[in-house]
Design a protein around this motif. Sequence first.
Motif, PDB file in Angstrom:
ATOM      1  N   ARG A 219     114.886  36.319  29.727  1.00  0.00           N
ATOM      2  CA  ARG A 219     113.867  36.108  30.754  1.00  0.00           C
ATOM      3  C   ARG A 219     112.798  37.182  30.652  1.00  0.00           C
ATOM      4  O   ARG A 219     113.079  38.340  30.331  1.00  0.00           O
ATOM      5  N   PHE A 220     111.544  36.830  30.939  1.00  0.00           N
ATOM      6  CA  PHE A 220     110.459  37.800  30.901  1.00  0.00           C
ATOM      7  C   PHE A 220     109.491  37.524  32.042  1.00  0.00           C
ATOM      8  O   PHE A 220     109.579  36.492  32.729  1.00  0.00           O
ATOM      9  N   THR A 221     108.562  38.443  32.243  1.00  0.00           N
ATOM     10  CA  THR A 221     107.628  38.362  33.362  1.00  0.00           C
ATOM     11  C   THR A 221     106.201  38.240  32.858  1.00  0.00           C
ATOM     12  O   THR A 221     105.777  39.004  31.978  1.00  0.00           O
ATOM     13  N   LEU A 222     105.458  37.293  33.406  1.00  0.00           N
ATOM     14  CA  LEU A 222     104.015  37.214  33.230  1.00  0.00           C
ATOM     15  C   LEU A 222     103.381  37.830  34.470  1.00  0.00           C
ATOM     16  O   LEU A 222     103.585  37.353  35.586  1.00  0.00           O
ATOM     17  N   GLN A 223     102.626  38.902  34.262  1.00  0.00           N
ATOM     18  CA  GLN A 223     102.071  39.646  35.376  1.00  0.00           C
ATOM     19  C   GLN A 223     100.794  38.996  35.907  1.00  0.00           C
ATOM     20  O   GLN A 223      99.971  38.476  35.139  1.00  0.00           O
ATOM     21  N   ALA A 224     100.652  39.024  37.220  1.00  0.00           N
ATOM     22  CA  ALA A 224      99.448  38.480  37.859  1.00  0.00           C
ATOM     23  C   ALA A 224      98.210  39.222  37.375  1.00  0.00           C
ATOM     24  O   ALA A 224      98.205  40.461  37.267  1.00  0.00           O
ATOM     25  N   GLY A 225      97.161  38.480  37.050  1.00  0.00           N
ATOM     26  CA  GLY A 225      95.899  39.070  36.660  1.00  0.00           C
ATOM     27  C   GLY A 225      95.798  39.483  35.205  1.00  0.00           C
ATOM     28  O   GLY A 225      94.751  39.983  34.780  1.00  0.00           O
ATOM     29  N   VAL A 226      96.867  39.286  34.431  1.00  0.00           N
ATOM     30  CA  VAL A 226      96.869  39.658  33.012  1.00  0.00           C
ATOM     31  C   VAL A 226      96.667  38.399  32.169  1.00  0.00           C
ATOM     32  O   VAL A 226      97.305  37.373  32.406  1.00  0.00           O
ATOM     33  N   GLU A 227      95.790  38.493  31.170  1.00  0.00           N
ATOM     34  CA  GLU A 227      95.554  37.353  30.287  1.00  0.00           C
ATOM     35  C   GLU A 227      96.480  37.426  29.073  1.00  0.00           C
ATOM     36  O   GLU A 227      96.625  38.473  28.443  1.00  0.00           O
ATOM     37  N   TYR A 228      97.106  36.302  28.754  1.00  0.00           N
ATOM     38  CA  TYR A 228      98.019  36.194  27.617  1.00  0.00           C
ATOM     39  C   TYR A 228      97.504  35.120  26.661  1.00  0.00           C
ATOM     40  O   TYR A 228      96.892  34.138  27.091  1.00  0.00           O
ATOM     41  N   ASN A 229      97.777  35.308  25.386  1.00  0.00           N
ATOM     42  CA  ASN A 229      97.471  34.298  24.379  1.00  0.00           C
ATOM     43  C   ASN A 229      98.731  33.480  24.101  1.00  0.00           C
ATOM     44  O   ASN A 229      99.841  34.019  24.122  1.00  0.00           O
ATOM     45  N   TYR A 230      98.549  32.209  23.841  1.00  0.00           N
ATOM     46  CA  TYR A 230      99.700  31.371  23.516  1.00  0.00           C
ATOM     47  C   TYR A 230      99.455  30.608  22.223  1.00  0.00           C
ATOM     48  O   TYR A 230      98.312  30.300  21.855  1.00  0.00           O
ATOM     49  N   THR A 231     100.546  30.317  21.536  1.00  0.00           N
ATOM     50  CA  THR A 231     100.584  29.364  20.424  1.00  0.00           C
ATOM     51  C   THR A 231     101.711  28.391  20.732  1.00  0.00           C
ATOM     52  O   THR A 231     102.856  28.815  20.945  1.00  0.00           O
ATOM     53  N   ILE A 232     101.394  27.119  20.799  1.00  0.00           N
ATOM     54  CA  ILE A 232     102.407  26.092  21.072  1.00  0.00           C
ATOM     55  C   ILE A 232     102.292  25.011  20.011  1.00  0.00           C
ATOM     56  O   ILE A 232     101.227  24.403  19.842  1.00  0.00           O
ATOM     57  N   VAL A 233     103.386  24.789  19.292  1.00  0.00           N
ATOM     58  CA  VAL A 233     103.444  23.726  18.289  1.00  0.00           C
ATOM     59  C   VAL A 233     104.163  22.534  18.915  1.00  0.00           C
ATOM     60  O   VAL A 233     105.306  22.662  19.371  1.00  0.00           O
ATOM     61  N   THR A 234     103.504  21.382  18.931  1.00  0.00           N
ATOM     62  CA  THR A 234     104.076  20.192  19.565  1.00  0.00           C
ATOM     63  C   THR A 234     104.406  19.134  18.534  1.00  0.00           C
ATOM     64  O   THR A 234     103.842  19.090  17.436  1.00  0.00           O
ATOM     65  N   GLY A 235     105.354  18.257  18.907  1.00  0.00           N
ATOM     66  CA  GLY A 235     105.725  17.121  18.069  1.00  0.00           C
ATOM     67  C   GLY A 235     105.674  15.844  18.870  1.00  0.00           C
ATOM     68  O   GLY A 235     105.662  15.854  20.100  1.00  0.00           O
ATOM     69  N   SER A 236     105.659  14.740  18.172  1.00  0.00           N
ATOM     70  CA  SER A 236     105.596  13.424  18.788  1.00  0.00           C
ATOM     71  C   SER A 236     104.338  13.316  19.651  1.00  0.00           C
ATOM     72  O   SER A 236     103.256  13.660  19.195  1.00  0.00           O
ATOM     73  N   TYR A 237     104.477  12.937  20.942  1.00  0.00           N
ATOM     74  CA  TYR A 237     103.299  12.664  21.762  1.00  0.00           C
ATOM     75  C   TYR A 237     103.395  13.361  23.118  1.00  0.00           C
ATOM     76  O   TYR A 237     103.789  12.749  24.113  1.00  0.00           O
ATOM     77  N   PRO A 238     103.009  14.637  23.193  1.00  0.00           N
ATOM     78  CA  PRO A 238     102.953  15.322  24.488  1.00  0.00           C
ATOM     79  C   PRO A 238     101.731  14.871  25.276  1.00  0.00           C
ATOM     80  O   PRO A 238     100.731  14.417  24.697  1.00  0.00           O
ATOM     81  N   GLN A 239     101.811  14.974  26.580  1.00  0.00           N
ATOM     82  CA  GLN A 239     100.640  14.674  27.397  1.00  0.00           C
ATOM     83  C   GLN A 239      99.590  15.772  27.201  1.00  0.00           C
ATOM     84  O   GLN A 239      99.929  16.943  27.021  1.00  0.00           O
ATOM     85  N   ILE A 240      98.328  15.383  27.263  1.00  0.00           N
ATOM     86  CA  ILE A 240      97.229  16.298  26.973  1.00  0.00           C
ATOM     87  C   ILE A 240      96.194  16.271  28.098  1.00  0.00           C
ATOM     88  O   ILE A 240      95.801  15.193  28.570  1.00  0.00           O
ATOM     89  N   HIS A 241      95.764  17.460  28.536  1.00  0.00           N
ATOM     90  CA  HIS A 241      94.580  17.595  29.395  1.00  0.00           C
ATOM     91  C   HIS A 241      93.371  17.773  28.474  1.00  0.00           C
ATOM     92  O   HIS A 241      93.292  18.767  27.741  1.00  0.00           O
ATOM     93  N   HIS A 242      92.462  16.836  28.504  1.00  0.00           N
ATOM     94  CA  HIS A 242      91.317  16.894  27.595  1.00  0.00           C
ATOM     95  C   HIS A 242      90.174  17.670  28.250  1.00  0.00           C
ATOM     96  O   HIS A 242      89.194  17.109  28.730  1.00  0.00           O
ATOM     97  N   LYS A 243      90.347  18.970  28.238  1.00  0.00           N
ATOM     98  CA  LYS A 243      89.343  19.879  28.775  1.00  0.00           C
ATOM     99  C   LYS A 243      89.571  21.260  28.169  1.00  0.00           C
ATOM    100  O   LYS A 243      90.661  21.576  27.686  1.00  0.00           O
ATOM    101  N   LYS A 244      88.545  22.113  28.214  1.00  0.00           N
ATOM    102  CA  LYS A 244      88.644  23.451  27.634  1.00  0.00           C
ATOM    103  C   LYS A 244      89.350  24.433  28.571  1.00  0.00           C
ATOM    104  O   LYS A 244      89.925  25.416  28.117  1.00  0.00           O
TER     105      LYS A 244
END
Length: 281
Positions: A219-244
């Motif tokens: 388990r880990f903590t994401l701190q309020a007000g801190v910006e994090y970078n993510y990399t997510i590799v998806t397969g098949s058909y995940p739902q997508i929000h089409h916005k920046k």
Amino acid sequence: MFVLITATASGTTAITIGNVSSAYNVTVPIMINNVEDVAVVTVNITYDPSVIHVTDAGNSDFQLFFKNLCFVDKGWVKMGAYQVMNGLSGDVKFAELNITPVGSPGETTNLEIEVITLTDSEDKPIKAAVKNGSFTIEGHVQLDTGAPEDPYPSIGGTHYGTIKPNKTIMVCKLYTYPCPGTGGHAEYVEIRNNSGWNVSARWDGYEGGDWHNICFDERFTLQAGVEYNYTIVTGSYPQIHHKKELTMDNGIITCTQFIDINGKKHKDWIPAIKLGSCEER
């Protein structure tokens, strides 16, 4: 409940209180580490009373101990301890605080130590460092994009972007919203910040019935007000929000770039995900 007590340098006297994460009432020690012949101590502890209350104090290593709990609803408590004869040496427990969370999950307060008196059996001052702590209320706070009204078009690939929570979030798993009737999922996730910290996890496959989730080893903590970078590799058909950029109840997520499995690059594909604790369903 999680309590982190940090170590002190060898030979350095320090008064410390830990960093605590809990959704329930807890007992937290205040320690005087690496001390010699301590006989008299008076300390104030201050905190945000909208987040926690100190409900009691005691169980001290000292022969005599007193507490003033008249102002716990104002955010501070005063305590003192004495040795009648010889002082104490080594790692000495000044007191244990009973703390009750009164705020909302994800809220945090500092636990700040003010040393008023710290003397030995000859009434000589003892120099000591102070290591303050914190209390974070755990709970079912999550970073949840929710399902978009229209999740299409959808395809697997690699998502890059940022997340910035506005509340502290305890995380042990990533949930991916699949398109209806598909096996949409995440196969890999990495979260990192600018200091070099990072955490990652991989998908276990469709076996076991929990294929929507990727579970982290710790388990880990994401701190309020801190910006994090993510990399997510998806397969098949995940739902997508089409916005920046997508504003959620507990933070903001952005898309820097999405490269689909055909190598095509996109700038406005945010995966529909949920980051939260293992207690959440």
